[in-house]
Design a protein around this motif. Sequence first.
Motif, mmCIF file in Angstrom:
data_model
loop_
_atom_site.group_PDB
_atom_site.id
_atom_site.type_symbol
_atom_site.label_atom_id
_atom_site.label_comp_id
_atom_site.label_asym_id
_atom_site.label_seq_id
_atom_site.Cartn_x
_atom_site.Cartn_y
_atom_site.Cartn_z
ATOM 1 N N HIS A 3 55.853 -27.351 -57.411
ATOM 2 C CA HIS A 3 56.348 -28.029 -56.218
ATOM 3 C C HIS A 3 57.866 -27.907 -56.095
ATOM 4 C CE1 HIS A 3 56.595 -30.891 -59.548
ATOM 5 N NE2 HIS A 3 57.604 -31.444 -58.900
ATOM 6 N N THR A 4 58.346 -28.033 -54.863
ATOM 7 C CA THR A 4 59.775 -28.066 -54.579
ATOM 8 C C THR A 4 60.241 -29.475 -54.275
ATOM 9 O OG1 THR A 4 59.671 -25.814 -53.702
ATOM 10 C CG2 THR A 4 61.570 -27.120 -53.042
ATOM 11 N N LEU A 5 59.318 -30.341 -53.905
ATOM 12 C CA LEU A 5 59.632 -31.706 -53.504
ATOM 13 C C LEU A 5 58.488 -32.604 -53.944
ATOM 14 C CD1 LEU A 5 61.816 -33.201 -51.771
ATOM 15 C CD2 LEU A 5 60.311 -32.870 -49.804
ATOM 16 N N MET A 6 58.830 -33.838 -54.350
ATOM 17 C CA MET A 6 57.800 -34.785 -54.777
ATOM 18 C C MET A 6 58.066 -36.152 -54.168
ATOM 19 S SD MET A 6 56.700 -35.983 -58.624
ATOM 20 C CE MET A 6 56.221 -37.690 -58.937
ATOM 21 N N PHE A 7 56.991 -36.780 -53.659
ATOM 22 C CA PHE A 7 57.050 -38.155 -53.162
ATOM 23 C C PHE A 7 56.232 -39.041 -54.096
ATOM 24 C CE2 PHE A 7 57.730 -35.491 -49.455
ATOM 25 C CZ PHE A 7 58.788 -36.121 -48.808
ATOM 26 N N GLN A 8 56.873 -40.078 -54.624
ATOM 27 C CA GLN A 8 56.196 -41.005 -55.543
ATOM 28 C C GLN A 8 56.215 -42.406 -54.927
ATOM 29 O OE1 GLN A 8 58.051 -41.612 -59.421
ATOM 30 N NE2 GLN A 8 56.029 -41.880 -60.319
ATOM 31 N N GLN A 9 55.024 -42.961 -54.714
ATOM 32 C CA GLN A 9 54.923 -44.278 -54.113
ATOM 33 C C GLN A 9 55.596 -45.314 -55.010
ATOM 34 O OE1 GLN A 9 50.900 -45.363 -53.200
ATOM 35 N NE2 GLN A 9 51.514 -46.731 -51.523
ATOM 36 N N ALA A 10 56.438 -46.155 -54.391
ATOM 37 C CA ALA A 10 57.184 -47.174 -55.141
ATOM 38 C C ALA A 10 57.260 -48.433 -54.280
ATOM 39 C CB ALA A 10 58.579 -46.674 -55.484
ATOM 40 N N GLY A 11 56.354 -49.371 -54.519
ATOM 41 C CA GLY A 11 56.329 -50.592 -53.721
ATOM 42 C C GLY A 11 56.005 -50.282 -52.274
ATOM 43 N N ASP A 12 56.873 -50.710 -51.370
ATOM 44 C CA ASP A 12 56.673 -50.465 -49.945
ATOM 45 C C ASP A 12 57.282 -49.146 -49.482
ATOM 46 O OD1 ASP A 12 55.387 -52.909 -49.712
ATOM 47 O OD2 ASP A 12 57.258 -53.983 -49.271
ATOM 48 N N GLY A 13 57.818 -48.376 -50.425
ATOM 49 C CA GLY A 13 58.456 -47.122 -50.048
ATOM 50 C C GLY A 13 58.037 -45.989 -50.953
ATOM 51 N N TRP A 14 58.827 -44.932 -50.910
ATOM 52 C CA TRP A 14 58.553 -43.743 -51.715
ATOM 53 C C TRP A 14 59.856 -43.212 -52.279
ATOM 54 C CZ3 TRP A 14 56.067 -45.162 -47.384
ATOM 55 C CH2 TRP A 14 54.674 -45.182 -47.419
ATOM 56 N N ASP A 15 59.859 -42.960 -53.580
ATOM 57 C CA ASP A 15 60.980 -42.264 -54.191
ATOM 58 C C ASP A 15 60.790 -40.766 -53.958
ATOM 59 O OD1 ASP A 15 62.142 -44.591 -55.152
ATOM 60 O OD2 ASP A 15 61.087 -44.487 -57.072
ATOM 61 N N VAL A 16 61.885 -40.095 -53.622
ATOM 62 C CA VAL A 16 61.848 -38.664 -53.330
ATOM 63 C C VAL A 16 62.558 -37.931 -54.458
ATOM 64 C CG1 VAL A 16 62.424 -36.873 -51.654
ATOM 65 C CG2 VAL A 16 61.960 -39.219 -50.870
ATOM 66 N N PHE A 17 61.917 -36.918 -55.016
ATOM 67 C CA PHE A 17 62.473 -36.157 -56.123
ATOM 68 C C PHE A 17 62.497 -34.671 -55.767
ATOM 69 C CE2 PHE A 17 60.607 -39.942 -57.998
ATOM 70 C CZ PHE A 17 61.594 -40.375 -58.864
ATOM 71 N N SER A 18 63.531 -34.008 -56.249
ATOM 72 C CA SER A 18 63.583 -32.552 -56.126
ATOM 73 C C SER A 18 62.648 -31.924 -57.149
ATOM 74 C CB SER A 18 65.009 -32.056 -56.365
ATOM 75 O OG SER A 18 65.350 -32.197 -57.742
#
Length: 531
Positions: free
Chosen positions: A353-368
Motif C-alpha cells: 500500500h501507499t496509504l493507510m487509514f486506521q479507524q481511531a474513535g470517531d475519526g481515522w488516522d492516516v499513514f503513509s
Amino acid sequence: MATRLALALVVACAATPVAAKDWGIVVGIDDYVNFVPIDPDNPKSGHFDLQGAVNDASVIRDALRAVGVDLPDARVLLDQSATLAAFQTAWADVTAKAAPGDTIFVTYAGHGGQEREASAPEDEADGMDETLMFADFDPANPRAGRLNDDQLHEMLASAPQFQIIWVMDSCHSAGLERSINAGAAGLSRSGGVWDIPLDPLPTEAPSGAGDTDAEVLPHVTQILATATEDLLVTETAFDGQPHGALSWFFAKAVAGEADQNGDGALTRLELSSYVGDRVFTQMEQNQQPKFIPRGDTSVMLKLGRGISIEPAPTTQAAKAASAVGLPIKLAGAPPPGLDPANCAGCRVVDQGHTLMFQQAGDGWDVFSGGGDKVTTITGDATPQIARAQFLVDLNSAKVPSLPPVLIQPQQSAARQPLGATVGFDFRPPTPDLAFVTLFNVASDGSVQYPLYPPGFSETSPVVDALTLRFSVAPPTGEDQLVTIWCARPPLGLHDLLVAGNGQTVPPMAELLAATADTTCQYGRIGLFTEG
C-alpha cells in the motif's frame, strides 16, 4: 609471402584486446527456512519472512540481463535455494570464469543482522559485526547460514583482479529518527542482534577485517541501503508490489534512467546521484543509501549492449493492477469517500500500500506507506487520496537526464513541535535551471502558496542557493515542500498555484501542463511536525 601475411594476421588478431565482461549474482530471500510468515496482527513478533526481496531480485535480474550481464538462473538465488553454500558456490563459479578486468555485480535483498564480535581485535566501535542472513540462517545456531562483514571483506579482498559492485538491500538493527506505525509500514529487513560462541570457527575470518571506511578495497564499490549501520530498512511499495527502495532504483538506474548525459555509460557519480536522491525521497528521509567510495566518474557499467527495459512489475497481471489506482490499506471501517467496492482513483489491498487509514474513535488516522502518521481526519478521505497520488506522480515526474534537486534540511528528520523554526537550503540542479517555485502540500492535502517566490520577484533567478526558514504552525502532521526549478519563470504554474491556494492539491498532470513551455526539474522533502 602469403604465409608471412597469414602469420602477421594471426599475430595481429591475437594482440587485439578482449572486451571486459560483466557477471552477476543476484540474491533475494523472502522465505527463510527457520522463519515464519509475518503476523499482520503482531508485525514485530518473532523472526519473520519478508515480502519484497524476491520482487527486488526479479527486477534487478531483468535489468542486468537486458544490458548484457552474464546472469544464468543458477546464479539467481531465490528464497530457500539462497543458502550460504549456494551463494559461495555462485561466487566460486564467477571468479573461476571471469577474466582480470571483468566486473562482477553481486546484489543481496533480505534480512541483515548484527552479532557481537567473537574475538579481538574488535574492528567495530560498537563491538558488533554486521551480517547477511541467508535462507538457512538458524536462530538456534546463529553461526549457520550467515556471512559477517569480516568474512565478506576477506571474500572481496581475495578477488582484486575484478571490479566488484556490491549492492546490499538489508539492515542490521532497528532505529529511526521518527516513530512509525509498524502496521502501516513495510516489513523491516532487520534480523536482530545475536550472540555467538566466543571461539571462532577455524574457517572464519579473524575479527578486524570488517567493512569500515578505513579499509576500503579499491576494486570494490559498495552500495548499502543506509548511511549508518544502526538504521532500519523497511520495504515500500512500487506499482502496488512490495520492494526495497534501494533495489528498485538500482534496477531503474541499470535500465538507463541514471545515465544523465546519455553516453551509454553508467558512472559511480551518476549511480549515486540518481539512487541516493530517489531512495531518500521515496522513504521520507528515513533511508539514505551509502556509497563506498563516494561518487566519481569511474564507469561502473556500459549500457546499450542489450535492449533497455523498465523494471516495472514482473507480470502482466501486476501491470494491469498498477493501472487501477492508488493502493490503499484499511484497518477498520473505511472513512467517508472511500468505498472499497467503488473507490475512484484507488484500490484496497492487503500489502504493497501507499496509504493507510486506521479507524481511531470517531475519526481515522492516516499513514503513509512508510508508516509515518500524516494526519487524523473525521470526514472525507478524498483529499488524502489526491495528496498521496500527487506525491507518487511527483516522484515519477523527476527528469532522469537532469541531476536531482538538492535540498539540505537544517534540522533532523524528527518531528518538530509547534513554534519551532525550521530551515532548508535549496540549490538548483544545474546553473541553467535557476528559477525556483516552492509550495507546500500540507497534511490535510491543501496547497500553501506562495512560499517562494514572493509576487514581486517572479523573474529573479537564484544564482547559488536559496535558504528559507519557517515557523511550524497548524495543521501539523506530514508536510511536503515541493520545489520546482525551471529554465524560465513558469508563470503559468504560478497562476495555477495562486488559484489553488488553500484547495486540495491538483493532479500532477496539471502542473506538468503548466510548465510545458520550459524545462524543469522536480523535487520534494518532508517536514514532520507535532502539536
